[in-house]
Write an enzyme that holds these catalytic residues in place. Structure first.
Site, PDB file in Angstrom:
ATOM      1  N   GLU A  10     -11.138  26.209   3.953  1.00 31.02           N
ATOM      2  CA  GLU A  10     -10.961  24.772   4.197  1.00 31.02           C
ATOM      3  C   GLU A  10      -9.673  24.490   4.962  1.00 31.02           C
ATOM      4  O   GLU A  10      -8.607  24.955   4.580  1.00 31.02           O
ATOM      5  CB  GLU A  10     -10.950  24.053   2.844  1.00 31.02           C
ATOM      6  CG  GLU A  10     -10.899  22.529   2.947  1.00 31.02           C
ATOM      7  CD  GLU A  10     -10.914  21.842   1.571  1.00 31.02           C
ATOM      8  OE1 GLU A  10     -11.206  22.522   0.567  1.00 31.02           O
ATOM      9  OE2 GLU A  10     -10.620  20.642   1.517  1.00 31.02           O
ATOM     10  N   LYS A  23     -14.339  12.831   1.528  1.00 30.70           N
ATOM     11  CA  LYS A  23     -13.560  12.041   0.573  1.00 30.70           C
ATOM     12  C   LYS A  23     -13.731  10.610   1.053  1.00 30.70           C
ATOM     13  O   LYS A  23     -13.369  10.293   2.204  1.00 30.70           O
ATOM     14  CB  LYS A  23     -12.083  12.434   0.605  1.00 30.70           C
ATOM     15  CG  LYS A  23     -11.799  13.832   0.045  1.00 30.70           C
ATOM     16  CD  LYS A  23     -10.349  14.228   0.195  1.00 30.70           C
ATOM     17  CE  LYS A  23     -10.123  15.661  -0.285  1.00 30.70           C
ATOM     18  NZ  LYS A  23      -8.778  16.159   0.080  1.00 30.70           N
ATOM     19  N   LYS A  51      -5.658  27.336  -3.577  1.00 29.04           N
ATOM     20  CA  LYS A  51      -4.817  26.892  -2.462  1.00 29.04           C
ATOM     21  C   LYS A  51      -4.079  28.112  -1.914  1.00 29.04           C
ATOM     22  O   LYS A  51      -3.611  28.959  -2.681  1.00 29.04           O
ATOM     23  CB  LYS A  51      -3.799  25.856  -2.965  1.00 29.04           C
ATOM     24  CG  LYS A  51      -4.434  24.555  -3.425  1.00 29.04           C
ATOM     25  CD  LYS A  51      -4.832  23.673  -2.259  1.00 29.04           C
ATOM     26  CE  LYS A  51      -5.359  22.332  -2.736  1.00 29.04           C
ATOM     27  NZ  LYS A  51      -5.755  21.461  -1.627  1.00 29.04           N
ATOM     28  N   ASP A 100     -11.474  19.096   6.195  1.00 31.72           N
ATOM     29  CA  ASP A 100     -11.128  18.019   5.261  1.00 31.72           C
ATOM     30  C   ASP A 100     -10.324  16.986   6.058  1.00 31.72           C
ATOM     31  O   ASP A 100     -10.885  16.015   6.595  1.00 31.72           O
ATOM     32  CB  ASP A 100     -10.344  18.639   4.082  1.00 31.72           C
ATOM     33  CG  ASP A 100      -9.737  17.643   3.110  1.00 31.72           C
ATOM     34  OD1 ASP A 100      -9.800  16.439   3.354  1.00 31.72           O
ATOM     35  OD2 ASP A 100      -9.159  18.069   2.080  1.00 31.72           O
ATOM     36  N   GLY A 148     -11.588  15.971  -3.691  1.00 34.80           N
ATOM     37  CA  GLY A 148     -10.887  15.156  -4.682  1.00 34.80           C
ATOM     38  C   GLY A 148      -9.464  14.915  -4.242  1.00 34.80           C
ATOM     39  O   GLY A 148      -8.944  15.628  -3.375  1.00 34.80           O
ATOM     40  N   ASP A 152      -8.317  26.803   0.326  1.00 33.27           N
ATOM     41  CA  ASP A 152      -7.932  25.584   1.060  1.00 33.27           C
ATOM     42  C   ASP A 152      -6.486  25.758   1.510  1.00 33.27           C
ATOM     43  O   ASP A 152      -5.600  26.000   0.684  1.00 33.27           O
ATOM     44  CB  ASP A 152      -8.068  24.354   0.145  1.00 33.27           C
ATOM     45  CG  ASP A 152      -7.810  23.031   0.864  1.00 33.27           C
ATOM     46  OD1 ASP A 152      -7.473  23.052   2.076  1.00 33.27           O
ATOM     47  OD2 ASP A 152      -7.940  21.972   0.213  1.00 33.27           O
ATOM     48  N   LYS A 210     -11.856  26.901  -6.152  1.00 33.41           N
ATOM     49  CA  LYS A 210     -11.079  26.836  -4.915  1.00 33.41           C
ATOM     50  C   LYS A 210      -9.636  27.149  -5.241  1.00 33.41           C
ATOM     51  O   LYS A 210      -9.104  26.665  -6.240  1.00 33.41           O
ATOM     52  CB  LYS A 210     -11.229  25.426  -4.344  1.00 33.41           C
ATOM     53  CG  LYS A 210     -10.193  24.980  -3.345  1.00 33.41           C
ATOM     54  CD  LYS A 210     -10.677  23.721  -2.642  1.00 33.41           C
ATOM     55  CE  LYS A 210      -9.589  22.683  -2.522  1.00 33.41           C
ATOM     56  NZ  LYS A 210     -10.057  21.459  -1.853  1.00 33.41           N
ATOM     57  N   SER A 249     -10.440  22.797  -8.129  1.00 35.78           N
ATOM     58  CA  SER A 249      -9.397  23.178  -7.184  1.00 35.78           C
ATOM     59  C   SER A 249      -8.160  23.586  -7.984  1.00 35.78           C
ATOM     60  O   SER A 249      -7.634  22.794  -8.766  1.00 35.78           O
ATOM     61  CB  SER A 249      -9.082  21.980  -6.279  1.00 35.78           C
ATOM     62  OG  SER A 249      -7.980  22.259  -5.450  1.00 35.78           O
TER      63      SER A 249
HETATM   64  O1  OSB Z   1      -6.916  19.196   0.214  1.00 32.85           O
HETATM   65  O2  OSB Z   1      -8.494  18.903  -1.157  1.00 32.85           O
HETATM   66  C1  OSB Z   1      -7.312  18.775  -0.872  1.00 32.85           C
HETATM   67  C2  OSB Z   1      -5.354  17.338  -3.811  1.00 32.85           C
HETATM   68  C3  OSB Z   1      -4.519  16.453  -3.151  1.00 32.85           C
HETATM   69  C4  OSB Z   1      -4.579  16.361  -1.791  1.00 32.85           C
HETATM   70  C5  OSB Z   1      -5.476  17.150  -1.075  1.00 32.85           C
HETATM   71  C6  OSB Z   1      -6.335  18.025  -1.728  1.00 32.85           C
HETATM   72  C7  OSB Z   1      -6.246  18.135  -3.126  1.00 32.85           C
HETATM   73  C8  OSB Z   1      -7.053  19.055  -3.930  1.00 32.85           C
HETATM   74  C9  OSB Z   1      -7.277  18.674  -5.371  1.00 32.85           C
HETATM   75  O3  OSB Z   1      -7.472  20.107  -3.531  1.00 32.85           O
HETATM   76  C10 OSB Z   1      -8.652  18.212  -5.655  1.00 32.85           C
HETATM   77  C11 OSB Z   1      -8.754  17.548  -7.016  1.00 32.85           C
HETATM   78  O4  OSB Z   1      -8.783  18.241  -8.025  1.00 32.85           O
HETATM   79  O5  OSB Z   1      -8.816  16.306  -7.075  1.00 32.85           O
HETATM   80 MG    MG Z   2      -8.579  20.018   1.221  1.00 26.56          MG
END
Ligand code: OSB
Ligand code: MG
Length: 369
Positions: free
Chosen positions: A213, A262, A163, A238, A290, A188, A161, A135
């Protein structure tokens, strides 16, 4: 299992470059680490709550309160035959999935150590390797994002992924696609949009993304179903999925076609196993998200992803992307072809570096029977 002691630590771990989402930028990783002792063995779990309620309502403060006042007293007041029995004991407490998961995941980790087995074996998974995805946080501009994607693709990650947020979406995906037309790519949005933004999603729909996402509100499934009806690209939820029941509702409504798991978001491993079973029964692809965890939470995610329903690479990337000095030895690493080795030692399977834990500890509190 007769739980004798619960210890909670507040850790603040320095991060290298940090991580930016639509709800802000993190440069230190502040989190709770829980140690659970029973019958002479101690198990560990990392809590996914942040200091702020910008991802979901829970915070480090609410988790501390719920553990101290409700969950820890429950855990210390009875005996459990199996870690799966904790979820039922916690059921009278409404919500607070992250708090429940912290204690529950530590019980699973403890049980695995006690059995002398890796956590995956207790969960019903398998050894070997898992496929790693990554991500990438929000970058300063499209060129910086393309550079970051190039770096992670070269590092071997099997799905990337990115953001997005309003005003930083179509242009970013177009720039990445111009350079990497065939890369397994997803976005995402962390709830940054509403149904009024439909044109953005119609534009994204033309780029062959693996999924989009959580584009809409954190607690919504109805609007997501409306959005999904007009798109070829699968939606993945999510934040909206905080239990197996909510996942079932989302799937019944066709609010998503892919599910992000998660463990901390849904209350623990017992619930994760139930959600896994639901998705396998319905043929719905599942992957593990994550929360920028230290190695302790990161390894728990590695073990979970050995279950057969995890058919897509997750967001579990190398420790070194976030932490110069992770709390486990060895740290989590990714091979040049994007694989992570599943540990074979007891519990999470890598040693916890207690000198680093001590240095990162801001406070601690313990409860005993
Ligand atoms: O939405 O998946 C998410 C990190 C913090 C809070 C929400 C998210 C995320 C990530 C990072 O996308 C995922 C990672 O590398 O741990
Ligand atoms: Mg997410």
């Amino acid at each position: 299992m007769r739980i004798e002691r619960v210890e909670l630590r507040y850790l603040s771990l320095p991060m290298g470059q940090g991580f930016e989402t639509s709800f802000g930028r993190t440069t230190r990783k502040d989190f709770l680490l829980l140690a659970l002792s029973a019958d002479g063995v101690t198990g560990y779990a990392e809590c996914v709550a942040d200091e702020n309620p910008y991802y979901l309502p829970e915070t480090i403060g609410t988790v501390h309160h719920i553990l101290r006042e409700f969950l820890v007293p429950l855990a210390l007041s009875r005996n459990f035959d199996h870690p799966r029995d904790l979820a039922a004991a916690f059921a009278p407490v409404r919500g607070h999935e992250m708090a429940k998961a912290t204690l529950e995941m530590a019980a699973w980790e403890l049980q695995a150590r006690r059995d002398g087995r890796p956590l995956y074996a207790l969960l019903g998974g398998r050894g070997g390797t898992i496929a790693a995805g990554v991500s990438i946080g929000l970058q300063s501009d499209a060129a910086a994002l393309v550079d970051a994607v190039a770096r992670e693709a070269a590092a071997g990650y099997r799905r990337i992924k990115v953001k997005i947020k309003p005003g930083h979406d179509r242009d970013l995906v177009e720039a990445v696609r111009a350079r990497f037309p065939d890369l397994p790519l997803m976005v995402d949005a962390n709830n940054a949009y509403t149904l009024a933004d439909r044109p953005v999603f119609e534009a994204l729909d033309r780029h062959g993304l693996t999924m989009i996402e959580q584009p809409l509100a954190w607690d919504d499934i109805v609007d997501h179903a409306t959005l999904q009806r007009g798109l070829r690209t699968p939606l993945c939820l999510d934040e909206s999925i905080r239990s197996t029941a909510l996942a079932r509702h989302a799937l019944d409504l066709e609010a998503c076609r892919i599910v992000n798991v998660k463990v901390g978001r849904i209350g623990g491993f017992t619930e994760a196993l139930a959600l896994h079973e639901l998705c396998v029964a319905r043929g719905v692809p599942l992957w593990c998200g994550g929360m920028v965890e230290s190695g302790i939470g990161r390894l728990a995610n590695v073990h979970l992803q050995t279950l057969p329903g995890f058919t897509l690479p997750g967001d579990t990337s190398a420790s070194a992307r976030y932490f110069a000095e992770d709390l486990v030895d060895p740290p989590v690493t990714v091979t040049p072809d994007g694989a992570i080795a599943v540990p074979e030692g007891p519990g999470i399977g890598h040693a916890i570096l207690w000198d680093r834990v001590e240095r990162a500890t801001k406070w601690r509190e313990a409860w005993t029977r």
